[in-house]
Write a protein that holds these residues in place. Sequence first.
Motif, PDB file in Angstrom:
ATOM      1  N   ARG B  80      47.433  44.124  35.854  1.00  0.00           N
ATOM      2  CA  ARG B  80      46.331  44.457  36.951  1.00  0.00           C
ATOM      3  C   ARG B  80      46.551  42.773  38.004  1.00  0.00           C
ATOM      4  O   ARG B  80      47.438  42.390  37.296  1.00  0.00           O
ATOM      5  N   ASN B  82      44.315  40.393  39.440  1.00  0.00           N
ATOM      6  CA  ASN B  82      43.033  40.468  40.025  1.00  0.00           C
ATOM      7  C   ASN B  82      43.167  38.987  41.205  1.00  0.00           C
ATOM      8  O   ASN B  82      43.655  37.463  40.950  1.00  0.00           O
ATOM      9  N   GLU B  83      42.335  39.078  42.297  1.00  0.00           N
ATOM     10  CA  GLU B  83      42.552  38.284  43.646  1.00  0.00           C
ATOM     11  C   GLU B  83      40.916  38.206  43.966  1.00  0.00           C
ATOM     12  O   GLU B  83      40.319  38.249  43.226  1.00  0.00           O
ATOM     13  N   VAL B  84      41.017  36.639  44.132  1.00  0.00           N
ATOM     14  CA  VAL B  84      39.408  36.021  44.912  1.00  0.00           C
ATOM     15  C   VAL B  84      39.197  37.702  45.546  1.00  0.00           C
ATOM     16  O   VAL B  84      37.377  38.375  44.785  1.00  0.00           O
ATOM     17  N   ASP B  85      39.016  38.491  45.977  1.00  0.00           N
ATOM     18  CA  ASP B  85      38.895  39.177  46.889  1.00  0.00           C
ATOM     19  C   ASP B  85      39.634  40.671  46.749  1.00  0.00           C
ATOM     20  O   ASP B  85      38.927  42.235  47.413  1.00  0.00           O
ATOM     21  N   SER B  86      40.170  40.418  46.408  1.00  0.00           N
ATOM     22  CA  SER B  86      40.875  42.292  45.489  1.00  0.00           C
ATOM     23  C   SER B  86      40.853  42.382  44.330  1.00  0.00           C
ATOM     24  O   SER B  86      41.312  41.542  44.012  1.00  0.00           O
ATOM     25  N   GLN B  87      41.652  43.263  44.211  1.00  0.00           N
ATOM     26  CA  GLN B  87      42.117  44.254  43.032  1.00  0.00           C
ATOM     27  C   GLN B  87      43.077  44.701  43.027  1.00  0.00           C
ATOM     28  O   GLN B  87      43.112  45.682  43.566  1.00  0.00           O
ATOM     29  N   GLU B 122      42.193  47.625  45.837  1.00  0.00           N
ATOM     30  CA  GLU B 122      41.173  47.520  46.717  1.00  0.00           C
ATOM     31  C   GLU B 122      40.397  46.393  46.771  1.00  0.00           C
ATOM     32  O   GLU B 122      40.349  45.600  45.991  1.00  0.00           O
ATOM     33  N   ARG B 124      36.640  44.929  48.943  1.00  0.00           N
ATOM     34  CA  ARG B 124      35.067  45.594  48.822  1.00  0.00           C
ATOM     35  C   ARG B 124      35.041  46.501  49.630  1.00  0.00           C
ATOM     36  O   ARG B 124      33.971  47.253  50.093  1.00  0.00           O
TER      37      ARG B 124
END
Lengths: 113, 214
Positions: B80, B82-87, B122, B124
Motif C-alpha cells: 500500500r 499512502n500519500e497525503v491526498d491519495s492511496q 485513488e 477523493r
Amino acid sequence: MRILKTVIIAAMLSGASTAAFAGEPPAKLEGPAIAQVADISVGLKGLVCDFCSIALNKTFKKDKAVAATYVDLDTKTLSIVLNAGKGLTDAQIEKLVKKAGYNVTEITRKTAG
Amino acid sequence: MFRKLTSLALLAALIAPASQARPVSYPEGWTLMLRHDAEANSAHVHYTTDPRHSIGLRLRYDREAEAFFTGAQINRLFKRWNEVDSQANFYGHIAVGQVSDQSALGRGDELGLYAGLSADWETRRYFISGAIDHWEQGDFGTKTRLHNRLGVAPYVANTGALHTWFMLESHYRPDRDEDKFGATALVRFFKGPGLLELGVDNDGAPVLNYIHRF
C-alpha cells in the motif's frame, strides 16, 4: 414483583452513575463534535474514503484508553477522546494507525488548562 | 523483489480494474462483497486477520458455464502506498474449491481454482484500477478476464456523507471467440459502511455490486 422492579431500577441507576464517573463521553458525543473536545489530533496519509474512517474508528475503539474517535476526510485528521486517567503514547498511536492501514503525518495534543 | 512487485502493480493497473474493491480490510473486520453481471453472480465474505491478509468464502455462479464454484479464498495486500491526498494498493488473491454442475448435462464436480491480481490508485476525486482474474474449472472451462476502471467523483464529500462516483469499466476476455472487448458504465453510491454500484454493460445487461464493511 415490586421488589424486582426496584432492584432493576437501582441496577440501572448504579450503572449510569458508574459510567459517568468513569469519564466516558456523553452519549451524544459523536461525529464532528468529537473533534471539538479531542485530547489528541492525528494527521494522516492515505485517507480517501469512508472505509478508511471505519478502519481507523474500529481499530482505535478497541483500545481501552480510547473513549471516542472521529475521522475527518476534509482535514485528514483523526480526533481521539481519551478515557479519564488513560493515555496513548505517540508510538502507540503510530502503531494503531499503521495497523489500520495508514500513516501518521503529525500528532497534536491538547495543551493543559 | 520490491521492484518486481511494483512492476506487477503497475502492469495490473495498466491492463486491467478491480472487480473487488479493497479485499483486505482492517484487522478483525468482516466484509461482504456481492456482484451481479451478465457473466456471473458472485459473493465473497472475508475476515481480515492482519493488515496484510484476509480469508473468506467465495461463491460464484457462472452463467455461461452453468457451474457453481464454492471455495475458500485468501487475499493478500502486497503493498500500500499512502500519500497525503491519495492511496494506492496492490493485491493478490487465490481461491480453491469445488465446481459443481448446474445444468442437466450431469458433468459431475471438478476442482476449481481462482487466482488474480488487482491494483488501484485513488484520490477523493479520481479513481483508477486494474485487475486480472483467472479461473480453472476443469471440464467447465478456463477463463481469463482483464478489467480496467476509471472513475471521477462529481463532488467531494466528507465523512459520513453520500459519496457519488461515475465509473467506466472495460473488459477484455481473451478466451472468447467473439465479444472479446466489453464495457460497463456504473454509478457508485458510497455512504458509511455501504457501497452500492449500479451499472449497465454495452449489451444492455445490468450490473450490480454491493460491498459492506462490518
